[in-house]
Design a protein around this motif. Structure first.
Motif: not given
Length: 640
Positions: A531-541
């Protein structure tokens, strides 16, 4: 005077020598050039004549050579010998055989085969030799060689050079006599001109040259006198221009001083922070660098409260313009005047017919004259820059101009400083409000997480009392779904960023939770994550977490049944999440189990889990692909 006479003799001798040299050069040119040109013209005429004779003879010899008619050939030779310059004739056939000659011995001695046109042109040859081809009916049948004497040409040239030399010598002698006479005639008026020039050089500009004739020297004397008149006029004009230049230089120095003063004022304005500091810097630098005065201040007008406030002042240790720093705006006539005019100047307050209250107060404090310049921002009057003096009539037009430039920059700087202070105040308010909302939002996530954990615990407790395995599995699946959502809020609560989820930490926690749920059931399963170190907003996470939860749960439950032997490489579930440069994300959930039933299509499945996966994928605008080879692979792409 003897020295001047000696100088005159030197001038006379120099003139004679220079004229003699110039005339000698002319005579030498005549002596050399004209004989040379004559020789060239005579040679050119002789050569043209000899060429014509050769061409005619060659033309006549053609039939004689073809028919071997020696008599005809000899007749042509006799015709050519009538030319007294002819020295020899040689005729050869096409093969170079000799078939006819005249003075062959002389031809051999002269080497008749060597054509000497260039040597003739340079005067080094006395015999002109030429070769002319012989044709019969357009076909070459032989060659004609002829030689002509050039002695007559050179003899005529020698005689001409002698005559021209004698004439040139006579011209030189006559010219020398004329030059000596003319030089003597020229020196006398020049002597007088030199004497007059010497007196003028000593500083006597009243001297003039006598005009005794109307010839060139008379014109020279007249021009010289006119020049002296012009010099006198130009001297007077230059004196005036020097005075004007000094005045201009003084103005330029004053202007340079003014620019330096303005630079110092602007530097002080730029170095200050608050509106008060800017105003103080401006009036202090203005007073010390540009407009020395007794007192100065900057006043701001507040039309809402109808007050005039002194923002800064400089009074040279004396009492202020006014006893207090804030006055009613109605007290100042200046504010009304500056709305309609670009400045207001009072030369003597004591002579005003209708002084205002502020004028009377200024007079009581010793101020006799003052100027007020408006502080304008976008055409709106926000205040005034005021300078006062104890001397009546102190302020002039240049003071108004300088002060206006300062007032324009000062108004803009004060306006910008006020805006900056207002922005800083608003920024602090926004930071405080944002901090409060951040705390509130963090508390909301904490409470949501707690509520979801309570729901998960209730589902767990309820499942303990259910004996039916299928029903208990439904409760476990629901509990895992709740746990997947609770992990989102737990991560948001623990970390500083409340808008984005660290996908690696969230998915790792989710995978560990699902693995722990199914660890005691069936055969052992290896779970691998990339798993890469990514940042997702709440609506996608949240949808991503629920999708991974459903796919892993299905893999644990159905991919490795008990009646199927264990894979050689072990039962493995692989989770891979990758980000791409186009801001897209790929989620892969793969197992090496038995695979899906033949003909399986996710969009036609009626199971709750598959419908949930499909709806969540559509919710985030993703695309799902299913591969049923060597196990099962679910691949989802979506934009971040």
């Amino acid at each position: 005077m003897n020295i001047e006479k000696q100088k005159s003799k030197k001038i006379r001798n120099k003139l004679i020598v220079r004229f003699a040299l110039a005339f000698s050069a002319f005579v030498l040119f005549v002596y050399l050039y004209f004989p040379m040109r004559l020789e060239e013209n005579l040679l050119r005429a002789q050569i043209e004549k000899d060429n014509a004779i050769a061409n005619m003879t060659a033309y006549n010899l053609g039939p004689a050579i073809v028919f071997n008619d020696m008599e005809e050939m000899e007749l042509n030779f006799q015709n050519s010998r009538q030319n007294s310059d002819l020295l020899f004739i040689v005729v050869e056939d096409i093969n170079g055989n000799l078939i006819g000659t005249f003075n062959f011995s002389l031809a051999s001695a002269s080497d008749f085969h060597e054509i000497n046109r260039d040597r003739i042109q340079t005067g080094k040859e006395r015999v002109y030799k030429l070769c002319s081809p012989i044709f019969s009916s357009g076909v070459p049948v032989g060659s004609l060689y002829m030689g002509f004497s050039l002695e007559k040409v050179f003899e005529q040239t020698r005689r001409s050079r002698l005559n021209i030399g004698l004439i040139a010598l006579a011209i030189f002698i006559i010219g020398f006599i004329i030059i000596s006479t003319v030089t003597s005639m020229l020196i006398h008026p020049l002597d007088h001109l030199v004497e007059t020039t010497r007196k003028i050089q000593s500083g006597d500009l009243t001297q003039r040259v006598e005009q005794n004739s109307k010839d060139e020297f008379g014109k020279l004397a007249s021009s010289f006198n006119n020049m002296l008149n012009t010099i006198e006029k130009n001297t007077r004009r230059l004196s005036r221009e020097i005075l004007q230049r000094k005045d201009t230089e003084k103005k330029l120095q004053d202007y340079a001083h003014r620019l330096e003063g303005l630079r110092m004022v602007y530097t002080g304005i730029l170095g200050a922070q608050s509106a008060t500091d800017i105003a103080s810097a401006a009036i202090n630098r203005l007073k010390t660098e540009l407009v020395p005065c007794d007192r100065s201040n900057v006043m701001l007008f507040n039309y809402k409260s109808n007050l005039a406030t002194i923002l800064a002042m400089n009074n040279s240790g004396k009492k202020n313009f006014f006893d207090i720093t804030t006055e009613p705006l109605d007290k100042f006539k200046t504010s009304e005047i500056l709305i309609k005019n670009d400045f207001y100047i009072v030369d003597d307050i004591s002579k005003l017919k209708h002084p205002s209250q502020s004028d009377l107060q200024l007079l009581q404090n010793g101020i006799r004259s003052y100027i007020s310049l408006p502080l304008l921002v976008l055409g709106k009057l926000i205040g005034s820059l005021n300078l006062g003096s104890e001397q009546p009539g102190y302020f002039q037009a240049e003071h108004v101009e300088i002060t206006r430039e300062v007032a324009d920059q000062l108004a803009l700087a004060i306006h910008q400083a006020n805006l900056y202070e207002e922005i800083e105040h608003n920024a602090e308010s926004l930071k405080k409000s944002l901090k409060e909302k951040e705390v509130l939002l963090r508390e909301i996530h904490h409470r949501v997480k707690n509520n979801l954990q309570i729901i998960s615990s209730l589902l767990y407790l309820q499942s303990k009392n259910i004996e039916n395995n299928d029903t208990r599995m439904l409760f476990d699946e629901s509990r895992n779904r709740v746990r997947a959502m609770a992990l989102i809020h737990e991560n948001l609560y623990k970390f500083d960023n409340l808008a984005y989820i660290n996908l690696r930490e969230y998915m790792q926690s989710l995978v560990n939770n699902i693995r722990n749920t199914y660890a005691t059931e069936g055969k052992p399963v290896i779970v691998k994550t990339d798993i890469e170190d990514l940042a997702l907003d709440l609506d996608k996470a949240i949808p991503c977490g629920l999708i991974v939860n459903e796919l892993m749960s299905n893999a644990f439950k159905y991919a490795f049944p008990d009646d199927i032997p264990l894979n050689n490489s072990g039962n493995t579930i692989r989770i891979r999440i990758s980000g791409f440069n186009d801001d897209s994300v790929e989620i892969l959930v793969q197992d090496n189990g038995v695979g899906l039933p033949h003909g399986f299509k996710i969009e036609e499945s009626d199971s709750l889990g598959m419908r949930l996966i499909q709806n969540l994928c559509n919710q985030i605008g993703g695309q799902m692909k299913v591969k049923n080879k060597n196990g099962t692979s679910f691949i989802m792409h979506f934009k971040m």
